[in-house]
Structures are given as structure tokens and as C-alpha cells.
Design a protein around this motif. Structure first.
Motif, PDB file in Angstrom:
ATOM      1  N   THR A  36      45.264  28.959  31.235  1.00 59.92           N
ATOM      2  CA  THR A  36      44.591  29.288  32.234  1.00 59.92           C
ATOM      3  C   THR A  36      45.386  29.532  33.720  1.00 59.92           C
ATOM      4  O   THR A  36      44.668  30.229  34.391  1.00 59.92           O
ATOM      5  CB  THR A  36      44.105  27.779  32.603  1.00 59.92           C
ATOM      6  OG1 THR A  36      43.410  27.412  31.308  1.00 59.92           O
ATOM      7  CG2 THR A  36      43.454  27.389  33.825  1.00 59.92           C
ATOM      8  N   ALA A  67      38.908  28.866  35.596  1.00 61.58           N
ATOM      9  CA  ALA A  67      39.690  30.264  35.613  1.00 61.58           C
ATOM     10  C   ALA A  67      39.126  31.407  35.222  1.00 61.58           C
ATOM     11  O   ALA A  67      38.944  32.272  36.085  1.00 61.58           O
ATOM     12  CB  ALA A  67      41.039  29.978  34.741  1.00 61.58           C
ATOM     13  N   ARG A  70      39.230  23.522  33.043  1.00 63.15           N
ATOM     14  CA  ARG A  70      40.275  24.186  33.663  1.00 63.15           C
ATOM     15  C   ARG A  70      40.092  25.737  33.323  1.00 63.15           C
ATOM     16  O   ARG A  70      40.066  26.689  33.959  1.00 63.15           O
ATOM     17  CB  ARG A  70      41.514  23.837  33.177  1.00 63.15           C
ATOM     18  CG  ARG A  70      41.938  22.634  33.815  1.00 63.15           C
ATOM     19  CD  ARG A  70      43.116  21.804  33.044  1.00 63.15           C
ATOM     20  NE  ARG A  70      44.546  22.979  33.188  1.00 63.15           N
ATOM     21  CZ  ARG A  70      44.817  23.309  32.040  1.00 63.15           C
ATOM     22  NH1 ARG A  70      44.633  22.763  30.836  1.00 63.15           N
ATOM     23  NH2 ARG A  70      46.209  24.175  32.182  1.00 63.15           N
ATOM     24  N   TYR A 110      44.767  32.824  35.885  1.00 58.17           N
ATOM     25  CA  TYR A 110      44.512  32.665  37.685  1.00 58.17           C
ATOM     26  C   TYR A 110      45.510  33.455  38.478  1.00 58.17           C
ATOM     27  O   TYR A 110      45.007  34.057  39.453  1.00 58.17           O
ATOM     28  CB  TYR A 110      44.554  31.198  38.042  1.00 58.17           C
ATOM     29  CG  TYR A 110      44.352  30.897  39.487  1.00 58.17           C
ATOM     30  CD1 TYR A 110      42.658  30.748  39.770  1.00 58.17           C
ATOM     31  CD2 TYR A 110      45.419  30.674  40.463  1.00 58.17           C
ATOM     32  CE1 TYR A 110      42.664  30.572  41.398  1.00 58.17           C
ATOM     33  CE2 TYR A 110      44.990  30.390  41.580  1.00 58.17           C
ATOM     34  CZ  TYR A 110      43.713  30.387  42.062  1.00 58.17           C
ATOM     35  OH  TYR A 110      43.289  30.215  43.327  1.00 58.17           O
TER      36      TYR A 110
END
Length: 378
Positions: A293, A17, A13, A297
Motif C-alpha cells: 500500500t 491506495a 488501505r 502511494y
């Protein structure tokens, strides 16, 4: 789910990102940082990884702890809004400041921006042929997909009456439109990965083989140029219907990338526990960084855009300063969002618990394991 598998998912993850971050830093900085160009074409692939991981994690939490519909929905809404609310507030603030300080870089109108912010707040920014992510925060498009995947999965798992379940699924599908539904199978691949990994433990040698072959397949798929070719073929086949599909116009390539990612995950669930000491030594750092994360984003694009617009006079240090300030701001805001999440969950649960009957509990769904078959429970 074993701790090692959970940590590996956190690493994936975080990497996804950071890839999205690097892609946008490359395009927004007038003189990109050395090396970022190598990642410039991988933004869509990173979002595909997010979709697959999301399906896997959601299947796991429904299986193990969010057995009531109210718990599931409260957790999903809290998770989303703990980052969406500060993310949209940050976007609006920087857009206003940007229009005052660098109007040439903020060509959109306040009205256009306001409508996009409201649509993103309600997760209706990608319904049917709509594409209304904030102009200075384009990554919000994927939440306009994922929110509806959460609802569709909730209808499948928690509605006890079959006729009501399918009527709800059809209604939600009609509300979403074809663009969102086209990429739903990619999210469902994550659910399938959870089910398969929970039922079948690969032998280590076979797991290594699958991990290597799937990683090689991903590399060859990216390097082959199939993304552009398959996109052109899709557009040619659909004709006028392809207009407005946005990221969904890469549907064939996304399916292929998603399948290979799923195979890689299934193999790695077997392999990562074999390196237990390595994972334990890095657990604290992995947990701390991967917790950012979602904030990376959703916060990075408006920060990068604003800082690039207002730092034109600092010369060769512009790139490092913009990236450093962006990451530091994300860390601060992301921590604030984490503190907001428990309060939001309590708020949603207090309201949903009263309106959703207690009998709405998770039932066996297509491709799902029994609770006793959960990953890591051997």
C-alpha cells in the motif's frame, strides 16, 4: 484488534491506495483507461481514509506493544524511511532521465526539484504556507502532514510531565502552522474510532444499520457537490488566509467525510468477525497485496509520469503497458523497502534508546481505552 478487523483495515488501505493510483493514471494518460474517470475526483477522499486509518492503527500499536517512546519513534521513522528513501531516490532518478528524454514533460529545474526532494526527506514540505512536494511526486504532500501527527501524538502519550507535554505540543503546533493543524482532527478521528470500538460492542443489527447509513452518507456526500460548494465557502470566509492552504482548503468536506468514515469503521469492527471463514480464506492474499500500500502511494506518480513521457509511440497498448510496468516496478521496490525496514528500526532504536529516558512510557490520553479494553479482547 481481531484478525478480521485487521484484515478489513488492510483492504481499506489497499483500496484507498489504488484509488489514488487510478486518479493519477486518469490524468496522466493522454487517453485514459475505460472506467478510471469514475474515480477521477476521489483522490482527496482516499487520503482522508488514510488519515483516519492511520490514527486508528497508531492508537492500537501504542496501546498494545509500543509502550516506550523510543520504540514508538523508531517504528514510525523506520516505517516512513523504508519507503521514503527509495521513493525519493526513484523520483530523482526518473526526473533526471525524464529531463534528458522528454524535457517538455519535465519543465521544472533541477534546483527546484532538489529543494523539494530535501524538504520531503525532512518532512518540512508542508509547514505553514509551504507546498514543496516534488513536482513529479505530488502524493508526498500527505507525509508532510502525517509525520507531524506522529510527533504530536507521541508528545501527548509519552511525556510524563504535564507542563513539558503541553509546552511541547504548543511548540510542535507552532512549527506545523495552521494548514497541518486544520486536518489534525481527521487523524484524531481514527484514535477516537479505536477508543470507541474498544469500549462498546454494537449489536449486529445496530452495526449493520450504522454501516449501511454511513456508506449511504458517504455516497450522498460525494454525489451532492458539497466538496466544491464548501470549498468556495471556506475560501470566501478566510479571504487571503485561504491562499496556500492546499488540500486543507477542503477542511469542512474532509471533516464530514472523515466522520462518516469513522462511523463506518466502528460498525465494521463488529461485523467483519462474523465472516471469519471468508477472511481466513483470503488472509494470505490480503496481507501480501496490502503490504504494498505505502509503496503504491509513494512510487506510482513518478513512474506513471516517466512512462507516459517515453511511451508515446506504442499506440493503443500505451495505457495497459504503462499501468502494468508501473505496478510491477512498485511490487519489486516495495518488497525491497520491506526488507529495509527492520534494519532501519534497529538503527533508530539504538540511537533513540540512549537519548530517551526509560520512564518515557505511554500514559492514558484523551479518548483512549485501557490496555485491557483493546479491540478484540473480550
Amino acid at each position: 484488534m481481531t484478525k478480521a478487523a485487521s484484515l478489513y483495515i488492510d483492504v481499506l488501505r489497499l483500496v484507498a491506495a489504488l484509488v489514488v493510483f487510478a486518479v493519477h493514471a486518469h490524468y496522466l494518460l493522454p487517453k485514459p483507461m475505460p472506467g478510471l474517470w469514475r474515480l477521477a475526483a476521489l483522490g482527496g477522499e482516499a487520503v482522508t481514509v488514510f488519515f483516519v486509518l492511520s490514527g486508528l492503527v497508531i492508537a492500537h500499536v501504542v496501546h498494545t506493544r509500543e509502550t516506550r517512546a523510543a520504540d514508538y519513534l523508531a517504528s514510525r521513522f523506520a516505517r516512513l524511511y523504508s519507503v521514503v528513501l527509495p521513493g525519493l531516490a526513484l523520483t530523482a532518478t526518473l526526473d533526471i532521465a525524464g529531463k534528458l528524454l522528454a524535457p517538455a514533460d519535465y519543465a521544472f529545474t533541477i534546483g527546484q526539484d532538489s529543494r523539494a526532494l530535501l524538504a520531503s526527506l525532512l518532512f518540512v514540505n508542508e509547514l505553514w504556507w509551504t507546498s514543496a512536494a516534488p513536482p513529479s511526486n505530488t502524493p508526498f504532500w500527505s507525509l508532510g502532514y502525517e509525520f507531524w501527527y506522529y510527533l504530536l501524538y507521541a508528545a501527548l502519550r509519552y511525556l510524563p510531565d504535564r507542563r513539558v507535554r503541553w509546552a511541547t505540543l504548543l511548540t510542535l503546533g507552532a512549527a506545523c502552522g495552521p494548514k497541518i493543524l486544520l486536518l489534525l482532527p481527521v487523524w484524531q478521528l481514527g484514535v477516537a474510532a479505536y477508543a470507541i470500538a474498544g469500549r462498546h460492542r454494537l449489536r449486529p443489527g445496530m452495526a449493520v444499520f450504522h454501516a449501511v447509513v454511513s456508506a449511504a452518507g458517504l455516497y450522498l456526500l460525494v454525489a451532492s457537490g458539497a466538496k466544491a460548494e464548501w470549498h468556495n465557502a471556506t475560501v470566501a470566509a478566510l479571504g487571503p488566509l485561504a491562499q496556500g492552504l492546499g488540500p486543507s482548503s477542503h477542511v469542512l468536506y474532509t471533516y464530514a467525510f472523515g466522520v462518516l468514515t469513522t462511523l463506518h469503521l466502528i460498525a465494521m469492527v463488529t461485523l467483519v468477525p462474523l465472516f471469519g471463514k471468508l477472511w481466513r480464506s483470503g488472509e494470505r492474499a490480503i496481507r501480501a497485496t496490502s503490504a504494498q500500500t505505502f509503496a503504491i502511494y509513494l512510487f506510482h506518480y513518478p513512474l506513471l509520469k516517466f512512462l507516459v513521457a517515453v511511451t508515446g509511440s506504442i499506440g493503443v497498448l500505451r495505457g495497459p503497458v504503462v499501468i502494468a510496468v508501473t505496478l510491477a516496478t512498485i511490487a519489486a521496490l516495495g518488497s525491497a523497502g520491506d526488507r529495509l525496514k527492520p534494519a532501519l528500526r534497529r538503527w533508530f532504536l539504538a540511537r533513540l534508546g540512549k537519548s530517551i529516558p526509560e520512564g518515557y512510557r505511554a500514559t492514558a490520553g484523551v479518548g483512549l481505552t485501557n490496555p485491557s479494553d483493546a479491540i478484540g479482547r473480550r
